[in-house]
Design a protein around this motif. Structure first.
Motif, PDB file in Angstrom:
ATOM      1  N   LEU A  54     -14.051   8.136 -30.512  1.00 26.65           N
ATOM      2  CA  LEU A  54     -14.715   8.534 -29.275  1.00 26.65           C
ATOM      3  C   LEU A  54     -14.589  10.045 -29.063  1.00 26.65           C
ATOM      4  O   LEU A  54     -15.565  10.746 -28.783  1.00 26.65           O
ATOM      5  N   PHE A  76      -9.840   3.876 -32.108  1.00 21.69           N
ATOM      6  CA  PHE A  76     -11.069   3.878 -31.310  1.00 21.69           C
ATOM      7  C   PHE A  76     -11.175   5.154 -30.469  1.00 21.69           C
ATOM      8  O   PHE A  76     -12.210   5.812 -30.440  1.00 21.69           O
ATOM      9  N   MET A 103     -15.062   6.575 -22.184  1.00 16.63           N
ATOM     10  CA  MET A 103     -16.358   6.704 -22.825  1.00 16.63           C
ATOM     11  C   MET A 103     -17.462   6.910 -21.796  1.00 16.63           C
ATOM     12  O   MET A 103     -18.357   7.732 -21.988  1.00 16.63           O
ATOM     13  N   TYR A 129     -16.665  12.238 -31.511  1.00 19.11           N
ATOM     14  CA  TYR A 129     -18.072  12.406 -31.154  1.00 19.11           C
ATOM     15  C   TYR A 129     -18.247  13.429 -30.035  1.00 19.11           C
ATOM     16  O   TYR A 129     -19.225  14.170 -30.017  1.00 19.11           O
ATOM     17  N   TRP A 186     -24.179   2.925 -33.679  1.00 21.46           N
ATOM     18  CA  TRP A 186     -23.507   1.618 -33.673  1.00 21.46           C
ATOM     19  C   TRP A 186     -22.579   1.490 -32.481  1.00 21.46           C
ATOM     20  O   TRP A 186     -22.489   0.453 -31.830  1.00 21.46           O
ATOM     21  N   MET A 187     -21.901   2.607 -32.151  1.00 23.03           N
ATOM     22  CA  MET A 187     -20.952   2.585 -31.047  1.00 23.03           C
ATOM     23  C   MET A 187     -21.706   2.383 -29.725  1.00 23.03           C
ATOM     24  O   MET A 187     -21.313   1.595 -28.877  1.00 23.03           O
ATOM     25  N   PHE A 223     -21.839  -0.776 -26.752  1.00 22.06           N
ATOM     26  CA  PHE A 223     -21.554  -0.582 -25.330  1.00 22.06           C
ATOM     27  C   PHE A 223     -22.796  -0.613 -24.447  1.00 22.06           C
ATOM     28  O   PHE A 223     -22.722  -0.391 -23.256  1.00 22.06           O
TER      29      PHE A 223
END
Lengths: 264, 267
Positions: free
Chosen positions: A34, A30, B190, A37, B201-202, B206
């Motif tokens: 992250l 994950f 994030m 991106y 989608w991510m 969130f």
């Protein structure tokens, strides 16, 4: 040989933690997505095809690789020797017929090997579902990359061992250790590739063993260092491993000399 | 209401006093967290030497995003330490002693720990947030300053809820707990970047499933007068606190389910 046995046992011990391994892979994966991106956005915003010699695809591969190597290089937590010193259990090791540093190196390599296979490989295998990655072009290139990764793990071990030895002299060695681990995260090129650093900072961190623990194996893998540079990079890694090992051995002996354990 | 509150402060006071016995340890941890954690933002600084803005957000605006989520996260971390340590309580089979005391278990775990050593992380967050506000030359009226406080409280409650959920899972599994780090540590990482740089989608996970975007992203759009790139309704920033509280409420309900499910390891 006793060290080989320690290596094996340590590898086997990891097999017991199946759930933790899967959970670790998911978490590392994950974070990889992250961070990938973030790099994509960086290349878009900069309008450049290469930053510090990295193409976008290289940068995305960098995120996958760093996440794949976290567990085996073990950046953030390793307190086994510290705990031994603090509890006084180190006395039992002193009576055992093996070399203390080497015994822990063997154990650490066993653990690292397990995590390279079961926590590292899955990330590289599944990352292409989301992004295109750079792969080594030949078998020889793979061999150099793996050699550099192995050296990185060994240097990281000497560093962690060094930090743990602080427990001989300081009651609060854990705070010192946390600080050491967190700064290492940045200086090793884990947060951002060292090639992105401004020149003065690049110069400063290259005087330390930190980049040899993360940055070097990644640049070897990506083919950013090649030809003579490749040999220099591997040579620097070997240099740091030898130097740090000698330093650890020296400090360990000093520590044991002044060690007083309250018997019972 | 007064009685549990004064009990809480007495218990926490005892924890703080006991930890302050180790002054050097506290200082070492403080510096470690303060200098160590700020390295994350130094990474962002390095990235900004190669570009003017990230996803349309300037460095000062990024400092605002980073500062708000990190501050909310570290405050939650300080308050909720008991739930962070809870898996260890379960592993040792010590939960039984909480069950026989005449207070509800949630309250007991909450007041069992307090982590002043995590103040270092909050300090670096305040520092980055302050720097961000300074660079932005904000000229806010009182309503926006109040909204900032409201936002930080919301974020704190959000992360507190996640930590409670994290701790509660240890009634079922200790081993797989690390997965929850995706939402806690992964969440704050994030949230220190603008949501629009992530894939759809991510982002949708969130925003709509785990309301992480309400911790600081939507509030920042309002506070910094930025247009919403997703074209969502203008009241989104004002949903922040209610949605974040919902996460804590879900955490508390989940805790009750967990306690009911608990079977002692015995000894």
């Amino acid at each position: 040989m006793v060290y080989l046995a320690l290596f094996q046992k340590s590898f086997q011990r990891m097999i017991a933690y199946r759930g933790a391994t899967i959970a670790g892979v998911l978490t590392n994966f994950f974070f990889g997505l992250l961070r990938a991106y973030v790099f994509i956005a960086v290349y878009q915003a900069s309008g450049r095809a290469y930053i510090g010699g990295y193409s976008l695809r290289d940068a995305v591969t960098y995120t996958a690789l760093t996440q794949a190597l976290i567990a085996s290089i073990n950046l953030w937590s390793w307190w086994e020797v510290l705990r031994l010193i603090r509890s006084g259990d180190i006395t039992t090791d002193l009576t055992k017929p093996y070399h203390f540093f080497s015994s822990w190196l063997a154990r650490d390599l066993g653990r690292a090997m397990f995590q390279l296979i079961f926590r590292g490989a899955p990330i590289l295998i599944f990352f292409p579902l989301f992004f295109e990655l750079t792969w080594p072009g030949s078998l020889l290139h793979w061999a150099f990359a793996l050699l550099s990764i192995l050296l990185a793990i060994m240097i990281s071990f000497t560093w962690r061992f060094f930090v743990n030895l602080a427990a001989f002299w300081f009651v609060d060695a854990m705070g010192i250790g946390r600080f050491a681990y967190l700064t290492m995260t940045f200086m090793s090129g884990f947060t951002v590739p060292v090639a992105y650093f401004p020149d003065w900072l690049k110069f400063a961190v290259n005087l330390t063993p930190m980049p040899s623990m993360v940055n070097t194996p990644i640049e070897v893998y990506l083919g950013i260092v090649r030809g003579t540079d490749l040999w220099v990079a591997l040579g620097v890694q070997i240099f740091w491993f030898v130097l740090m090992t000698l330093l650890c051995e020296f400090l360990y002996r000093r520590g044991v000399q002044k060690l007083i354990i309250q018997g019972g | 209401m007064i009685e549990p509150l004064s009990l809480y402060f007495r218990l926490i006071g005892a924890r703080v006093r006991s930890q302050m016995q180790y002054k050097f340890s506290f200082i070492a941890d403080f510096i470690a967290a303060c200098v160590g954690m700020i390295m994350e933002f130094v990474g962002v600084l390095v990235l900004f030497t190669h570009m003017p803005a990230l996803g349309g957000w300037t460095l000062a605006q990024m400092a605002f995003l980073y500062g708000t989520t990190e501050l909310a996260f570290s405050l939650a971390n300080i308050l909720i330490e008991g739930f962070d340590q809870f898996p260890e309580v379960i592993r040792r089979g010590e939960f039984d002693k909480f069950l026989i005391r005449p207070r509800n278990t949630f309250f007991q775990i909450l007041s069992s720990e307090f982590a002043p050593r995590r103040i270092g992380r909050a300090t670096q967050a305040i520092f980055v947030l302050g720097a961000g506000l300074w660079w932005l030359h904000v000229s806010w009226g009182p309503e926006k300053w109040l909204f900032l406080v409201w936002t930080l409280l919301g974020g704190m409650v959000f992360y507190a809820g996640l930590f409670v959920i994290h701790g509660t899972f240890s009634f079922w599994t200790i081993e797989a707990l690390e997965t929850m780090n995706i939402f806690t540590y992964g969440g704050t990482t994030m949230a220190s970047y603008p949501m629009n740089i992530f894939s759809e989608w991510m982002r949708n996970i969130f925003i709509f499933i785990i309301p992480l975007a309400f911790v600081n992203y939507f509030p920042a759009l309002y506070l910094l007068d930025k247009p919403d790139p997703f074209g969502l309704p203008g009241f989104m920033p004002f949903l922040a606190f209610p949605l974040c509280s919902l996460v804590l409420m879900i955490g508390m309900i989940f805790w009750r389910v967990g306690v009911r499910h608990y079977q002692s390891t015995g000894n």
